[in-house]
Motif scaffolding. Structure first.
Motif: not given
Length: 286
Positions: A74-82
Motif C-alpha cells: 500500500q505504501r509503495l503504491a502511493q510512492n509510485a502514484g498508481i
C-alpha cells in the motif's frame, strides 16, 4: 536506453514475422495468421491475471489477513502514484514474486509465502517495489504484444511444416522449411531478450519507488541463493510463466546467455549498487 532496446527488439520480431509470412504465404496469408494470433493473445491479455493467479492457487489478502505485507504494498503504491493493486500470497517455499494485470487499474501482485517469511521488511519492500514498477511501466502490455507477434510466427512456421509453404519463394521448398524451423527459435530468443530488458528497467524503477536500491540488491542475492535449491512445483509445471517472476523459478543462470529469461543476479545487483552510489552522491551534492 532500455526502452529504445525494447522497441528495437519488437521491430526485429515484426520484421521476422513479415519475412516468414512473405516467404510462406505472401501478404494475404501473413495477414490472416496475424489476425488469428492477435485474437488468441487478446483473450490472454484480458484474462491473464485471472489465469495466472488461478494457476498458482494464489490467495488474496488484505490488511487483516496479512497486515505487514499489505501495508508495505500500500505504501509503495502511493510512492509510485498508481492504484493499490490486488494483493496475493502463493503458498510455495521458494522465495519469489510476480505482477500481472493488463494495466495499473487492473493489476495484481503476488509474493510466495517463502519470500515473506525469509526477507526483512526492507528487502520485501525492495521486491514489491520492483513488481509495482512492472505495473507502472505497463510491462504486461509490452510482453503481450511480444507474445502476439511470436505466436503469429509460430503459427506460420507450423503452416509451413504441414503444407510446405510457397515453393516459389527464395530458396525454394527447403529454404521455407529451414526458415519455418529457425524462425520460432529466433522469436523465442528475442522474447527472452525483451524480458531481460524489462527486468533491468523494473529494478531501477523499483529502487526509485522504495527509495533504497540496496534493499532490492540484498533481496535478490538472498532470493537467488535459495531459489536455486528450492523447487517451485507450479512453475515447473508451467514453464511459460517463468519470465513473470523476479528471479527465474526454474533454474539459476551464471550469465546473461541467450536462453535466460532473466538477467544474471550478479549483474542486476551490480547495477543496483551503482544506482545507490549515484543516489548517495546526489544527496551529498544537494
Amino acid at each position: 536506453m532500455n526502452t529504445v532496446r525494447t522497441f528495437m527488439l519488437l521491430a526485429a520480431l515484426t520484421a521476422l514475422f513479415m519475412g516468414i509470412g512473405y516467404l510462406i504465404g505472401g501478404a494475404g496469408g501473413a495477414a490472416i495468421a496475424l489476425v488469428v494470433a492477435a485474437g488468441m493473445n487478446l483473450f490472454a491479455y484480458w484474462n491473464s491475471d485471472k489465469i495466472v493467479l488461478r494457476m498458482y492457487k494464489a490467495q488474496r489478502v488484505d490488511e487483516t489477513s496479512a497486515p505487514n505485507y499489505y501495508r508495505i504494498v500500500q505504501r509503495l503504491a502511493q510512492n509510485a502514484g498508481i492504484p493499490m493493486p490486488a494483493t496475493y500470497i502463493v503458498d510455495s517455499p521458494q522465495p519469489n514474486a510476480f505482477a500481472t494485470g493488463r494495466n495499473p487499474e487492473h493489476a495484481a501482485v503476488a509474493a510466495t509465502s517463502g519470500l515473506i517469511e525469509m526477507l526483512t521488511p526492507e528487502e520485501l519492500a525492495g521486491v514489491m517495489a520492483h513488481e509495482l514498477a512492472h505495473i507502472k511501466n505497463r510491462d504486461t502490455l509490452t510482453m503481450t504484444v511480444t507474445a502476439t507477434i511470436a505466436g503469429a510466427i509460430s503459427m506460420l512456421a507450423n503452416f509451413a511444416l504441414f503444407f510446405g509453404g510457397n515453393r516459389n519463394a527464395p530458396g525454394g521448398f527447403i529454404g521455407v522449411l529451414a526458415l519455418a524451423i529457425l524462425a520460432p527459435m529466433a522469436a523465442a530468443l528475442v522474447q527472452m531478450a525483451i524480458s531481460r530488458t524489462r527486468e533491468y528497467s523494473a529494478d531501477r524503477g523499483g529502487a526509485e519507488i522504495s527509495g533504497n536500491p540496496l534493499w532490492l540488491a540484498s533481496a535478490l542475492e538472498r532470493i537467488d541463493a535459495t531459489a536455486r535449491r528450492t523447487r517451485n512445483a507450479q512453475a515447473e509445471g508451467n514453464p511459460a510463466t517463468a519470465h513473470m517472476f523476479i528471479v527465474n523459478p526454474l533454474n539459476g543462470e551464471g550469465r546473461d546467455n541467450l536462453f535466460s529469461t532473466h538477467p544474471a543476479t550478479g549483474n542486476r545487483v551490480a547495477e543496483l549498487r551503482k544506482l545507490a552510489q549515484g543516489m548517495a552522491a546526489g544527496r551529498t551534492r544537494g
